[in-house]
Design a protein around this motif. Structure first.
Motif, short mmCIF file in Angstrom:
data_model
loop_
_atom_site.label_atom_id
_atom_site.label_comp_id
_atom_site.label_asym_id
_atom_site.label_seq_id
_atom_site.Cartn_x
_atom_site.Cartn_y
_atom_site.Cartn_z
N PRO B 251 0.85 -1.20 0.00
CA PRO B 251 0.00 0.00 0.00
C PRO B 251 0.88 1.25 0.00
CG PRO B 251 0.05 -0.99 2.18
CD PRO B 251 0.89 -1.86 1.31
N MET B 342 -0.58 4.59 2.11
CA MET B 342 -1.97 4.93 1.79
C MET B 342 -2.69 5.68 2.91
SD MET B 342 -3.14 4.17 -1.21
CE MET B 342 -2.26 3.58 -2.65
N ASN B 411 -7.11 7.31 0.97
CA ASN B 411 -6.07 6.49 0.34
C ASN B 411 -5.44 7.18 -0.87
OD1 ASN B 411 -8.41 6.37 -1.14
ND2 ASN B 411 -8.11 4.27 -1.81
N GLN B 412 -4.90 8.37 -0.63
CA GLN B 412 -4.33 9.16 -1.72
C GLN B 412 -2.94 9.62 -1.24
OE1 GLN B 412 -5.93 9.95 -4.74
NE2 GLN B 412 -4.00 10.95 -5.29
#
Ligand SMILES: Cc1cc2nc3c(=O)[nH]c(=O)nc-3n(C[C@H](O)[C@H](O)[C@H](O)COP(=O)(O)OP(=O)(O)OC[C@H]3O[C@@H](n4cnc5c(N)ncnc54)[C@H](O)[C@@H]3O)c2cc1C
Lengths: 95, 416
Positions: B251, B342, B411-412
């Motif tokens: 991630p 993330m 989650n950016q």
């Protein structure tokens, strides 16, 4: 970096907002058996390659189109720019 | 060899002929109990604590270049423990406490300087948020002080207090925060680990893992196969690339963060300040250079250099906060590759491959974490269970919904 917009020609990358890997176009089917697993993968896991990377850029200070840019993450060299709409349609999404 | 004032005087009187290299340059052995990949701050700290605290001395650190050539030698050297969330704050406070005793522990001058860090406040909402954060810090045993504008003015009279858009209304001060000489951290940990028997192997790139029946048996390197009972990966910005060799997707995205140093100036900045209205932070090095930075560039990259739009953005932040900075000339700028996770928080955990452990996702804030990250990773490698302050840093937290998202950005990775 200069992004050669398919409709507008060369534009400075600072006119754009970066989203991430172009695989984000392939949103999983929420009704599938494995939907939970597929969405975990889609939302959180990335290939994060060193080399060629297909990625989504949004022309926020321009014509507000989404682009799929193919760019080398080792050199920042851009080899291809497509409208995300065309890419998605070619993959059989939308009309 | 112990370093001391006495030793310096003795060497000065005898022509400096008695100094020895601070660590050996050994050839790799065929097999180690633990192999740590990555000779950055975290890898070297892991080796030090493995040997000194957990008694594991058959250990190697494998570094593809030279130790300290990665982010540990590229960062802006700020240490602090001013986090909000329960998963983070005890860990970073543990780290700050380790910094406070580091030089005695390593017998090495890392120039740990607790000169204080102020996060500036520009609006009422921001004051509320920082008050809450300060309370969370105090609850976790850290120090925090809420300053009003006059108190900030006493220490930094030249800031742009009455700016029409972003007036300075106060600040959240952590006096125990500050800066540390980053290279000395890598060298100090390396020297200490080496003196406890750890092999530090430079110019040796890990090119693959040998995995049989789901168990990791060692690493393939440019100097041949090296067997290992356990392998710990601490390669920061290269996490995706290295773990990819074990078929593990993370991630994490790799992004570049730039930093800047001005020409040397007379002492002007007593501590560290961060602009709360844009992304800009600045301190002054002991040589006199203003050391500053801002946002990551925001796109995936492994090139250790950034682009001009962010340079402009950072300089605008500097001018908005501290207009006199415009008179200083820029001396150097550079970039380092960040392992942006993330949720903006790190991972210290086992992986699905038995015997393979992962440490990464430090984003732009892993320097301050170096001692605790090394300590907790050593604990995990030695005991196969998480250290009490790092139990939230699970690799599977994104699957189970236990994100540690300080900023609430989702989650950016380029928003954290
Ligand atoms: C410009 C900038 C400013 C920053 N400012 C701050 C700050 O003020 N405060 C803060 O807390 N943090 C800051 N950071 C973040 C911090 O520097 C990092 O999070 C931290 O240093 C990462 O851990 P490390 O020291 O182990 O990484 P690194 O020093 O990057 O170590 C990783 C090592 O792994 C090696 N490696 C990679 N692949 C392989 C392979 N295949 N085989 C063998 N070895 C390999 C690399 O060569 C490298 O030496 C900043 C970072 C940058 C770039």
């Amino acid at each position: 970096m200069i992004i050669d917009h398919p409709l507008l020609g060369p534009r400075d990358s600072s006119e754009f907002v970066y989203l991430g890997d172009a695989s984000l176009i392939d949103r999983p089917d929420w009704q599938a058996e494995n939907a939970a697993e597929a969405f975990y993968d889609y939302a959180y896991l990335r290939d994060n390659p060193a080399g060629e990377h297909r990625e989504l850029w949004f022309h926020e200070s321009g014509d507000r189109s989404w682009l799929v840019v193919t760019r080398n993450t080792m050199t920042h060299e851009i080899s291809k720019v497509e409208l995300a709409r065309d890419v998605a349609r070619a993959q059989g999404r939308s009309k | 060899m112990r370093y001391s004032g006495f030793k310096v005087i003795k060497e000065a009187l005898t022509g400096h002929k008695g100094w020895k290299p601070a660590w050996r340059d050994p050839e790799p052995k065929a097999q180690y109990d633990v192999v740590v990949i990555g000779g950055g701050g975290h890898g070297l700290a892991t080796a030090h604590y493995l040997a000194k605290v957990y008694g594991q001395r058959n250990v190697a650190v494998i570094e593809k270049g030279w130790i300290g050539g990665g982010n540990v030698g590229r960062n802006t050297t700020i240490i602090r423990s001013n986090y909000l969330l329960d998963g983070n704050e005890p860990f970073y406070e543990f780290s700050l406490k380790l910094w406070e005793g580091l030089e005695q522990d390593l017998n090495y001058n890392a120039m740990v300087s607790q000169r204080g860090i102020i996060n500036l406040i520009h609006s009422d909402a921001q004051r509320d948020a920082f008050t809450r954060r300060g309370n969370a810090m105090i609850l976790n045993g850290a120090d925090a002080e809420l300053l009003d504008a006059e108190q900030v003015r006493k220490e930094y009279p030249y800031l742009n207090f009455n700016d029409a858009r972003f007036p300075i209304k106060g600040g959240l001060m952590q006096r125990r925060g500050g800066t540390v000489r980053h290279d000395a951290v890598a060298w100090g940990y390396a020297r200490s680990a080496d003196s406890h028997g750890v092999d530090i192997i430079q110019n040796c790139e890990v090119t693959g893992f040998r995995i049989e029946d789901g168990k990791c048996l060692g690493v393939e390197t440019s100097k041949g196969f090296i067997g290992a009972g356990k392998v710990g990966c601490a390669v920061a910005g290269n996490s995706g690339r290295v773990m990819g060799m074990a078929d593990i997707r993370l991630p994490i995205e790799s992004h570049v963060l730039q930093a800047f140093v001005s020409e040397g100036l007379k002492p002007v900045l007593p501590g560290v300040i961060t602009f709360g209205a844009g992304h800009f932070y600045v301190s002054q090095s002991d040589k006199g250079g203003l050391v500053f930075g801002g946002d990551i560039d925001g796109y995936n990259t492994y090139a250790q250099r950034g682009n001009l739009p962010v340079v402009e953005d950072v300089c605008e932040g500097g001018m908005a906060l501290m207009p006199m900075i415009g008179r200083a000339r820029l001396l150097r700028m550079w970039g380092g590759i960040m392992d942006m996770s993330m949720d903006g928080s790190p991972i210290i955990d086992r992986t699905p491959v038995e015997g393979l452990y992962f440490n990464g996702g430090w984003c732009y804030g892993g320097f301050k974490a170096t001692p605790a990250s090394g300590y907790c990773f050593a604990h995990l490698l030695a005991r196969n269970e998480p250290h009490p302050t790092a139990t939230a840093y699970r690799l599977d937290r994104f699957r189970t919904g236990r994100m540690i998202d300080e900023k609430g950005a989702g989650n950016q990775p380029n928003l954290h």
